[in-house]
Design an enzyme around this catalytic site. Structure first.
Site, PDB file in Angstrom:
ATOM      1  CG  HIS A  78     -60.394 -77.284  53.689  1.00  0.00           C
ATOM      2  ND1 HIS A  78     -59.119 -76.847  53.408  1.00  0.00           N
ATOM      3  CD2 HIS A  78     -60.769 -76.608  54.801  1.00  0.00           C
ATOM      4  CE1 HIS A  78     -58.747 -75.945  54.299  1.00  0.00           C
ATOM      5  NE2 HIS A  78     -59.729 -75.777  55.152  1.00  0.00           N
ATOM      6  NE  ARG A 119     -56.304 -69.596  62.147  1.00  0.00           N
ATOM      7  CZ  ARG A 119     -56.680 -70.273  61.072  1.00  0.00           C
ATOM      8  NH1 ARG A 119     -57.956 -70.467  60.825  1.00  0.00           N
ATOM      9  NH2 ARG A 119     -55.796 -70.729  60.225  1.00  0.00           N
ATOM     10  CB  SER A 139     -55.341 -72.291  55.732  1.00  0.00           C
ATOM     11  OG  SER A 139     -55.594 -73.654  55.853  1.00  0.00           O
ATOM     12  CG  ASP A 163     -62.463 -74.789  57.994  1.00  0.00           C
ATOM     13  OD1 ASP A 163     -61.793 -74.506  56.987  1.00  0.00           O
ATOM     14  OD2 ASP A 163     -61.983 -75.396  58.956  1.00  0.00           O
ATOM     15  NE  ARG A 171     -54.603 -77.047  59.222  1.00  0.00           N
ATOM     16  CZ  ARG A 171     -54.245 -77.075  57.947  1.00  0.00           C
ATOM     17  NH1 ARG A 171     -53.483 -78.055  57.489  1.00  0.00           N
ATOM     18  NH2 ARG A 171     -54.648 -76.141  57.129  1.00  0.00           N
ATOM     19  CB  CYS A 219     -56.647 -68.675  49.959  1.00  0.00           C
ATOM     20  SG  CYS A 219     -54.966 -69.274  49.964  1.00  0.00           S
ATOM     21  N   GLY A 220     -58.871 -66.375  51.679  1.00  0.00           N
ATOM     22  CA  GLY A 220     -60.122 -65.634  51.486  1.00  0.00           C
ATOM     23  C   GLY A 220     -61.381 -66.478  51.620  1.00  0.00           C
ATOM     24  CE  LYS A 221     -62.604 -73.425  53.392  1.00  0.00           C
ATOM     25  NZ  LYS A 221     -61.786 -73.417  54.610  1.00  0.00           N
ATOM     26  CB  THR A 222     -63.425 -66.864  56.798  1.00  0.00           C
ATOM     27  OG1 THR A 222     -62.911 -68.125  57.210  1.00  0.00           O
ATOM     28  CG2 THR A 222     -64.421 -66.362  57.814  1.00  0.00           C
TER      29      THR A 222
HETATM   30  C1  SPV Z   1     -57.153 -74.132  58.280  1.00  0.00           C
HETATM   31  O1  SPV Z   1     -55.947 -73.930  58.548  1.00  0.00           O
HETATM   32  O2  SPV Z   1     -57.545 -74.572  57.192  1.00  0.00           O
HETATM   33  C2  SPV Z   1     -58.166 -73.824  59.281  1.00  0.00           C
HETATM   34  C3  SPV Z   1     -57.752 -73.701  60.633  1.00  0.00           C
HETATM   35  O3  SPV Z   1     -59.323 -73.769  58.973  1.00  0.00           O
HETATM   36  S1  SPV Z   1     -57.248 -75.182  61.264  1.00  0.00           S
HETATM   37  O4  SPV Z   1     -57.377 -76.219  60.261  1.00  0.00           O
HETATM   38  O5  SPV Z   1     -58.093 -75.470  62.377  1.00  0.00           O
HETATM   39  O6  SPV Z   1     -55.861 -75.001  61.637  1.00  0.00           O
HETATM   40 MN    MN Z   2     -59.632 -74.676  57.018  1.00  0.00          MN
END
Ligand code: SPV
Ligand code: MN
Length: 620
Positions: A244, A383, A266, A285, A83, A268-271
């Site tokens: 988020h 990704r 992003s 997300d 991003r 930091c272990g979220k998924t």
């Molecule tokens: C993040 O970076 O928080 C993501 C991927 O979930 S994205 O926002 O799509 O880059």
């Molecule tokens: Mn995200």
């Protein structure tokens, strides 16, 4: 209209006509004349249209098929791998102000610039017009969105990640919806050529986001962070929350299931928290939250994951691993493509590869960039894009238009020294202020910033905060008044390290922390009441470590991980206070609650010293 009709590929003008929606027509007409595509494709919810996108993505070289059918690879340009916060700006009217953390540009100037960049941007290409729903179809939570793009990869990704809503548009004929206009711009091979002219501009008033000269999904998949910004603005005006956050169901004793949401920056272990073995995932997300009958309810705005591959291994993330192997459709991005049609990513547990194709083109071990820096075989921000509904652990409530009842909220960042691995705030206000609003995280590769630096990231939503931070905090504080039994608020830190820089915890330990939180939500275990909140008792963790991850957990480890260092905690409070002093319209309650925490820490230090084992405090 004649122009649109002539540019539509056969059978596609009729799809427009059936929408009978002047707002959609007006937008499409505007961007057809501005972007000047060679042709137009309108995507309905049909399997045939979806297949068309898949095929075109491959035909145009945006995706490369892998050995496993349904799996493909996509490469973004070398400098288009995350991003771009610098190039992301809000278009503001005179007198409008957000905060120093939020880039903006005067509306007229920004509009002129972006329209200039979009002019003829689709020359020689096809314009794809797609319709999606953020959240379950026909739900109070959800918002409809129109995406215009010239990238089959973007449209294909969205098809995997979101609920298709052509029919919903046709039935509801909305005059208000989110609009995302994207063009990859001029291409070099299949990637955006002019990344220095990359722009992501947000126009809140009209609910439009423009994105150009980029392909990286975080900058282009409009239903993700681009729409989150629009949703935050709308939520702030209508009393709901756009966050988020993951949403996940955790199984507790006696067959109960307790839903948690969690906001982590992003990478930091979220998924991996949302995808724990034997638990069920609703989303990883973005969540929309509302109050209903005094309860807190959440939906996932998506139905897929755009997840980070680095360090996903069979051992640490068995469910993600299986999903990547077995899902009927996966797009891998910015991995290494090997000659046998397979993919590799950093930390996948395999041997060092020798060659293949990656985000730098043909890659061989030892290849360097123009600065003589070695190019890794895959990008750190590589990704995967998969649909959740094909996964065994997908929560059956994912499409429930009523959402799931959330009992716990978790805030977590990348913090090598200060927060213990898990603790519970005293109450909603304390949690909002000392956990959510005080969140900091060391920068990761998911944005184009300097890695490692500790950054303020309140609610892990700073990048997307389309309203002043003070308003956002007030909104969270006031939300409690609607709730009869407010969700418990927790904080976690998976990244605590010892003096040598080694992590104190293994990756699977997060499963223990969340099981402990599940018990706390139901008042099933006691905890030490410390100056920062409730900290687990050793006996409970010891039992949970054995039950959840089959590990012995020593008292020594517990003390290392949960000992409070008052000076570090006080320094953090002062750092956060300073930041908020530099912002406008911050509720005074925030300063009061931070000061009270500081006073409690000072008092504890007088009594017990600067290094305090949690078990000196009383249980509550
Ligand atoms: C993040 O970076 O928080 C993501 C991927 O979930 S994205 O926002 O799509 O880059
Ligand atoms: Mn995200």
């Amino acid at each position: 209209m004649e122009i649109v009709k002539n540019k539509c590929i056969p059978g596609n003008f009729e799809k427009f006509a059936q929408l009978v929606n002047p707002a959609v027509i007006e937008i499409v007409l505007d961007y057809v004349s501005l972007c000047n595509p060679k042709s137009i494709f309108v995507c309905t919810d049909s399997a045939r249209d979806r297949e068309y996108l898949r095929t075109q993505a491959v035909e145009k070289g945006e995706e490369i098929p892998l050995a496993k059918s349904g799996h493909t690879v996509h490469f973004d340009g070398y400098f288009d791998q995350a991003r771009d916060k610098g190039a992301t700006k809000y278009l503001v009217s005179p007198g409008e102000y957000f905060s120093k953390y939020i880039n903006n540009i005067p509306k007229e100037e920004g509009r002129k610039e972006i329209r200039g960049l979009l002019k003829d941007s689709m020359a020689g290409k096809e314009m794809i017009v797609c319709f999606f729903c953020l959240g379950p179809l026909y739900s109070d939570f959800s918002r409809l969105a129109l995406q215009v793009t010239d990238s089959y990869y973007v449209a294909h990704s969205e098809m995997i990640l979101y609920r298709s809503a052509y029919e919903a548009f046709r039935k509801e004929k909305p005059d208000k919806f989110f609009t995302i206009i994207h063009s990859a711009g001029e291409l070099e091979g299949a990637v955006s050529k002019n990344v220095s002219q990359r722009r992501v501009y947000i126009e809140l008033k009209d609910n439009v986001v423009y994105s150009i000269n980029t392909q990286y999904a975080g900058n282009t998949v409009g239903l993700k962070k681009l729409s989150l910004r629009l949703a935050i603005k709308e939520a702030s005006q209508s009393g709901w929350l756009a966050e988020h956050m993951f949403v996940t169901g955790i199984n507790g004793p006696g067959g109960r299931k307790t839903y948690f949401t969690g906001a982590f920056p992003s990478a930091c272990g979220k998924t991996s928290t949302a995808m724990l073995p034997d638990e069920t995932i609703v989303g990883d997300d973005i969540a929309f939250l509302r109050e209903k009958n005094g309860g807190l309810y959440a939906v996932n705005t998506e139905e897929g994951m755009f997840g980070i591959l680095q360090d996903v291994s069979k051992k640490n993330d068995p469910l993600i691993w299986d999903a990547l192997l077995n899902s009927p459709e996966v797009i891998f991005s910015n991995v290494l493509l090997t000659k046998d049609g397979k993919v590799r990513w950093l930390g996948d547990g395999g041997p060092m590869p020798e060659k293949g194709m990656n985000f730098s083109g043909e890659w061989v071990c030892g290849k360097t960039d123009l600065q003589a820096k070695e190019i890794p075989y895959a990008h750190k921000n590589a990704r995967y894009t998969v649909n959740l509904k094909v996964l065994e652990n997908c929560d059956p409530a994912i499409d429930d238009p009523e959402g799931v009842n959330v009992k716990g909220i978790i805030y977590g960042g990348r913090d090598s020294s200060t927060w213990p691995p898990v603790f519970q705030s005293f109450d909603w206000t304390h949690g909002v202020i000392t956990c959510g609003a005080s969140l900091e995280s060391e920068v990761t590769f998911a944005t184009l910033d300097k890695e490692g630096e500790r950054k303020f990231d309140p609610f892990s939503n700073l990048d997307f905060m389309a309203i002043p931070i003070g308003h956002y905090i007030k909104m969270h504080l006031e939300f409690e008044k609607k709730l009869t039994d407010p969700a418990r608020i927790f904080a976690v830190n998976y990244f605590l390290r010892d003096e040598e820089g080694n992590f104190f915890n293994a990756k699977e330990d997060k499963h223990v922390w969340i099981k402990w939180m599940e018990l706390r939500v139901h008042n099933d275990v006691q905890a030490y009441k410390t100056p920062i909140g409730y900290i687990p008792c050793y006996e409970d963790l010891n039992r949970l470590f054995r039950e959840v991850v089959a590990k012995e957990y020593s008292k020594e480890d517990y003390l290392k991980q949960f000992t409070l260092y008052t000076q570090r905690l006080v320094t953090k409070i002062e750092r956060i206070k300073n930041i908020y002093h530099g912002l406008i319209e911050i509720p005074s309650l925030l300063f009061d609650v931070l000061q009270e925490q500081r006073d409690r820490l000072d008092e504890a230090e007088r009594q017990f010293g600067e290094v305090i084992a949690p078990d000196v405090f009383i249980k509550g």
